[in-house]
Design a protein around this motif. Structure first.
Motif, PDB file in Angstrom:
ATOM      1  N   GLY A  15      13.634  77.248  35.427  1.00 57.29           N
ATOM      2  CA  GLY A  15      14.389  75.971  35.453  1.00 57.29           C
ATOM      3  C   GLY A  15      15.305  75.644  34.355  1.00 57.29           C
ATOM      4  N   GLY A  16      14.739  76.504  33.417  1.00 53.12           N
ATOM      5  CA  GLY A  16      15.223  76.006  31.963  1.00 53.12           C
ATOM      6  C   GLY A  16      16.700  76.743  31.658  1.00 53.12           C
ATOM      7  N   SER A  17      17.349  76.701  30.729  1.00 56.48           N
ATOM      8  CA  SER A  17      18.711  76.999  30.038  1.00 56.48           C
ATOM      9  C   SER A  17      18.460  77.909  28.897  1.00 56.48           C
ATOM     10  N   LEU A  18      19.233  78.967  28.772  1.00 60.21           N
ATOM     11  CA  LEU A  18      19.677  79.765  27.226  1.00 60.21           C
ATOM     12  C   LEU A  18      21.170  80.028  27.718  1.00 60.21           C
ATOM     13  N   ARG A  19      21.557  80.152  26.244  1.00 58.18           N
ATOM     14  CA  ARG A  19      22.835  80.589  26.389  1.00 58.18           C
ATOM     15  C   ARG A  19      22.980  81.769  25.210  1.00 58.18           C
ATOM     16  N   LEU A  20      23.385  82.804  25.933  1.00 57.61           N
ATOM     17  CA  LEU A  20      23.543  84.169  25.011  1.00 57.61           C
ATOM     18  C   LEU A  20      24.961  84.412  24.442  1.00 57.61           C
ATOM     19  N   SER A  21      24.855  84.755  23.412  1.00 55.76           N
ATOM     20  CA  SER A  21      26.073  85.093  22.664  1.00 55.76           C
ATOM     21  C   SER A  21      26.392  86.436  22.151  1.00 55.76           C
ATOM     22  N   ARG A  67      24.743  79.783  38.983  1.00 61.37           N
ATOM     23  CA  ARG A  67      23.579  79.495  37.840  1.00 61.37           C
ATOM     24  C   ARG A  67      24.239  80.218  36.616  1.00 61.37           C
ATOM     25  N   PHE A  68      25.001  81.112  36.481  1.00 59.26           N
ATOM     26  CA  PHE A  68      25.580  81.697  35.262  1.00 59.26           C
ATOM     27  C   PHE A  68      26.783  81.529  34.857  1.00 59.26           C
ATOM     28  N   THR A  69      27.443  81.432  33.754  1.00 59.15           N
ATOM     29  CA  THR A  69      28.689  80.977  33.390  1.00 59.15           C
ATOM     30  C   THR A  69      29.054  81.971  32.373  1.00 59.15           C
ATOM     31  N   ILE A  70      30.080  82.896  32.428  1.00 61.47           N
ATOM     32  CA  ILE A  70      30.650  83.668  31.352  1.00 61.47           C
ATOM     33  C   ILE A  70      32.002  83.174  30.661  1.00 61.47           C
ATOM     34  N   SER A  71      32.009  83.125  29.318  1.00 65.11           N
ATOM     35  CA  SER A  71      33.189  82.521  28.812  1.00 65.11           C
ATOM     36  C   SER A  71      33.371  83.265  27.622  1.00 65.11           C
ATOM     37  N   MET A  83      23.052  80.437  30.963  1.00 67.83           N
ATOM     38  CA  MET A  83      22.307  80.741  32.090  1.00 67.83           C
ATOM     39  C   MET A  83      21.525  79.450  32.409  1.00 67.83           C
ATOM     40  N   ASN A  84      21.766  78.831  33.397  1.00 73.63           N
ATOM     41  CA  ASN A  84      20.905  77.687  33.919  1.00 73.63           C
ATOM     42  C   ASN A  84      20.050  78.195  35.257  1.00 73.63           C
ATOM     43  N   ASN A  85      19.069  77.158  35.379  1.00 74.18           N
ATOM     44  CA  ASN A  85      18.310  77.323  36.414  1.00 74.18           C
ATOM     45  C   ASN A  85      17.624  78.690  36.416  1.00 74.18           C
ATOM     46  N   LEU A  86      17.149  79.103  35.253  1.00 80.84           N
ATOM     47  CA  LEU A  86      16.505  80.649  35.224  1.00 80.84           C
ATOM     48  C   LEU A  86      15.149  80.725  35.919  1.00 80.84           C
ATOM     49  N   ARG A  87      15.121  81.850  36.521  1.00 78.03           N
ATOM     50  CA  ARG A  87      14.117  82.285  37.455  1.00 78.03           C
ATOM     51  C   ARG A  87      13.317  83.439  36.777  1.00 78.03           C
ATOM     52  N   PRO A  88      12.047  83.571  37.206  1.00 76.52           N
ATOM     53  CA  PRO A  88      11.231  84.677  36.662  1.00 76.52           C
ATOM     54  C   PRO A  88      12.119  85.933  36.756  1.00 76.52           C
ATOM     55  N   GLY A  89      12.707  86.101  38.120  1.00 78.37           N
ATOM     56  CA  GLY A  89      13.214  87.292  38.302  1.00 78.37           C
ATOM     57  C   GLY A  89      14.611  87.612  37.160  1.00 78.37           C
ATOM     58  N   ASP A  90      14.864  86.692  36.528  1.00 74.95           N
ATOM     59  CA  ASP A  90      15.731  86.766  35.478  1.00 74.95           C
ATOM     60  C   ASP A  90      15.484  87.469  34.303  1.00 74.95           C
ATOM     61  N   THR A  91      14.063  87.769  34.165  1.00 72.21           N
ATOM     62  CA  THR A  91      13.610  88.244  32.953  1.00 72.21           C
ATOM     63  C   THR A  91      13.972  89.783  32.718  1.00 72.21           C
ATOM     64  N   ALA A  92      14.518  90.031  31.539  1.00 73.73           N
ATOM     65  CA  ALA A  92      14.981  91.375  31.276  1.00 73.73           C
ATOM     66  C   ALA A  92      15.551  91.333  29.951  1.00 73.73           C
ATOM     67  N   VAL A  93      16.012  92.743  29.536  1.00 75.49           N
ATOM     68  CA  VAL A  93      16.709  92.686  28.140  1.00 75.49           C
ATOM     69  C   VAL A  93      18.151  92.744  28.664  1.00 75.49           C
ATOM     70  N   TYR A  94      18.706  91.821  28.093  1.00 73.31           N
ATOM     71  CA  TYR A  94      20.289  91.584  28.378  1.00 73.31           C
ATOM     72  C   TYR A  94      21.290  92.475  27.271  1.00 73.31           C
ATOM     73  N   TYR A  95      22.139  93.043  27.928  1.00 72.43           N
ATOM     74  CA  TYR A  95      23.142  93.806  26.959  1.00 72.43           C
ATOM     75  C   TYR A  95      24.372  93.112  26.997  1.00 72.43           C
ATOM     76  N   CYS A  96      25.164  93.007  25.869  1.00 72.07           N
ATOM     77  CA  CYS A  96      26.633  92.691  25.830  1.00 72.07           C
ATOM     78  C   CYS A  96      27.308  94.139  25.956  1.00 72.07           C
ATOM     79  N   ALA A  97      28.380  94.245  26.648  1.00 72.97           N
ATOM     80  CA  ALA A  97      29.274  95.397  26.490  1.00 72.97           C
ATOM     81  C   ALA A  97      30.668  94.798  26.697  1.00 72.97           C
ATOM     82  N   ARG A  98      31.503  95.846  26.124  1.00 72.41           N
ATOM     83  CA  ARG A  98      32.885  95.807  26.029  1.00 72.41           C
ATOM     84  C   ARG A  98      33.695  97.003  26.381  1.00 72.41           C
ATOM     85  N   ARG A  99      34.905  96.818  27.075  1.00 78.71           N
ATOM     86  CA  ARG A  99      35.850  97.852  27.273  1.00 78.71           C
ATOM     87  C   ARG A  99      37.121  97.740  26.648  1.00 78.71           C
TER      88      ARG A  99
END
Length: 118
Positions: A15-21, A67-71, A83-99
């Protein structure tokens, strides 16, 4: 060579939130789009969200829509994932990527852990 550095991960309750940069540095040149992927233990890496660099068009995987917003901040060569309203299923290593162009291979960051406790 372009470096992608992620920040903002950590442990949060359901239910919590995080912001990745993700900040791109080095010889960035032109960017077509940037995005976020994630990989849970024992799973394949999956697409989460992406944003085009010039037009700002966004797309999301269905499980995070609403639930998630990219900007982005073009001046800072930085992309964010709120990332809002986080769920246990969102647990992961998150990778940034660029093309650099549509259809090109993704360049990857080192990844950052996001853990959602129930």
């Amino acid at each position: 060579q372009v470096q992608l550095v992620e920040s903002g991960g950590g442990l949060v309750q359901a239910g919590g939130s995080l912001r990745l940069s993700c900040a791109a540095s080095g010889r960035t040149g032109s960017t077509y789009d940037m995005g976020w992927f994630r990989q849970a233990p024992g799973e394949v890496r999956e697409f989460v969200a992406a944003i085009t660099w010039s037009g700002g068009s966004t797309r999301y995987t269905d499980s995070v829509k609403g639930r998630f917003t990219i900007s982005k901040d073009n001046a800072k060569n930085t992309v964010y994932l709120q990332m809002n309203n986080l769920r246990p299923g969102d647990t992961a290593v998150y990778y940034c990527a660029r093309r650099v162009t549509f259809g090109a291979a993704w360049n990857w960051g080192q990844g950052i852990q996001v853990t959602v406790s129930s």
